[in-house]
Design a protein around this motif. Structure first.
Motif, PDB file in Angstrom:
ATOM      1  N   ALA A  15      56.308  57.480  55.234  1.00 52.38           N
ATOM      2  CA  ALA A  15      55.320  56.895  54.330  1.00 52.38           C
ATOM      3  C   ALA A  15      55.844  56.897  52.896  1.00 52.38           C
ATOM      4  N   LYS A  44      55.665  45.631  55.145  1.00 56.36           N
ATOM      5  CA  LYS A  44      56.445  46.319  54.115  1.00 56.36           C
ATOM      6  C   LYS A  44      57.816  45.677  53.907  1.00 56.36           C
ATOM      7  N   SER A 133      47.134  60.950  49.306  1.00 53.58           N
ATOM      8  CA  SER A 133      47.471  59.795  50.141  1.00 53.58           C
ATOM      9  C   SER A 133      46.398  59.498  51.176  1.00 53.58           C
ATOM     10  N   THR A 143      45.565  49.960  48.921  1.00 57.89           N
ATOM     11  CA  THR A 143      46.700  50.817  49.223  1.00 57.89           C
ATOM     12  C   THR A 143      46.834  51.946  48.195  1.00 57.89           C
ATOM     13  N   GLU A 175      51.180  52.602  50.114  1.00 61.12           N
ATOM     14  CA  GLU A 175      50.976  53.083  51.473  1.00 61.12           C
ATOM     15  C   GLU A 175      49.563  52.790  51.957  1.00 61.12           C
TER      16      GLU A 175
END
Length: 261
Positions: A15, A44, A133, A143, A175
């Motif tokens: 991540a 990504k 996160s 995100t 992420e």
């Protein structure tokens, strides 16, 4: 035990960072005769800056789940002509463990791995580095981008400020909070008693976000006596092991481990 014949390596990215960070590892193992791949997670693709420029309203990336990422790598591996050696870092280490449990690896390395469900991460440094996160009480359709301050603590502690900044610009990407939360769900469950391909756990003695003690508990949960499960700690490595100047020391150990199987 039959020698590992596979000459294919799949690198699994963790991540918060781009898959392009594996480039020097790919060059190292390709110089040893391996064919290597480092696929991006879904949504990504691109440079770190290109992916960062879509933050925080990149809804397709925000909706990526851990199960989806595991299936993404599994589908890629199933296109290969042979079972690969899988090397995964951080959350990519957990994904590697899950791929091993599906029987998709000839051998595997969990490099400073996020622990599966049931391996309790009670270390304070893990909680300090990683809790943001999860995005508790924030929209899961936005995100999460790790701040430079958190990056300094979680990934690049002990490095010069100049090197920390350079590593941040080259590697950090937004992420999915859903993917991060997946490590706390049954998606991350592993049957530790099941026979498995040879599996090496590698820990860093200066890793804050995934301390060596947490990696050791992960390693110790594997109980099948007919399967190879090995352990190695590098006392000087922080969590940025993939990009450290001494990466060849870690990669070289892994190469030698593979040759001895």
């Amino acid at each position: 035990m039959k020698a590992i014949q596979s000459k294919t390596i799949v690198f699994v990215t963790g991540a918060f960072v781009t898959n392009l960070g594996w480039e020097q590892w790919q060059r190292y193992f390709e110089s040893k005769g391996y064919k290597t791949y480092a696929p991006a997670w879904p949504h990504k693709e691109g440079t770190a800056k290109e992916v960062r420029d879509r933050q925080p309203n990149d809804v397709p990336l925000a909706r990526v789940t851990l199960k989806g990422v595991v299936n993404h790598y599994a589908a890629f591996i199933e296109t290969l002509p042979e079972k690969p050696i899988i090397i995964g870092h951080s959350l990519g280490g957990l994904i590697t463990q899950l791929l091993v449990s599906r029987g998709l690896a000839a051998a595997a390395v969990a490099l400073q791995s996020v622990p599966p469900l049931g391996v309790i991460p009670y270390e304070f440094s893990f909680l300090k580095a990683g809790w943001r996160s999860l995005g508790l009480f924030t929209s899961s359709d936005k995100t999460y981008l790790m701040s430079f301050k958190t990056w300094q603590y979680a990934f690049t502690n002990g490095m010069s400020l100049e090197d920390q900044k350079a590593a941040y610009e080259a590697n950090t990407i937004p992420e999915s909070k859903r993917a991060a939360r997946g490590a706390l769900t049954f998606t991350a469950k592993i049957d530790f008693s099941k026979p498995h391909a040879p599996l090496l756990f590698v820990a860093g003695g200066k890793d804050n976000i995934l301390p060596a003690s947490l990696n050791k508990r992960n390693f110790q949960r594997y109980t099948n006596k007919s399967s190879v499960t090995d352990w190695k700690e590098f006392p000087e490595n922080n969590h940025f092991v993939v990009g450290l100047p001494n990466y060849e020391t870690t990669a070289g150990y892994i190469y030698n481990w593979i040759q001895q199987l």
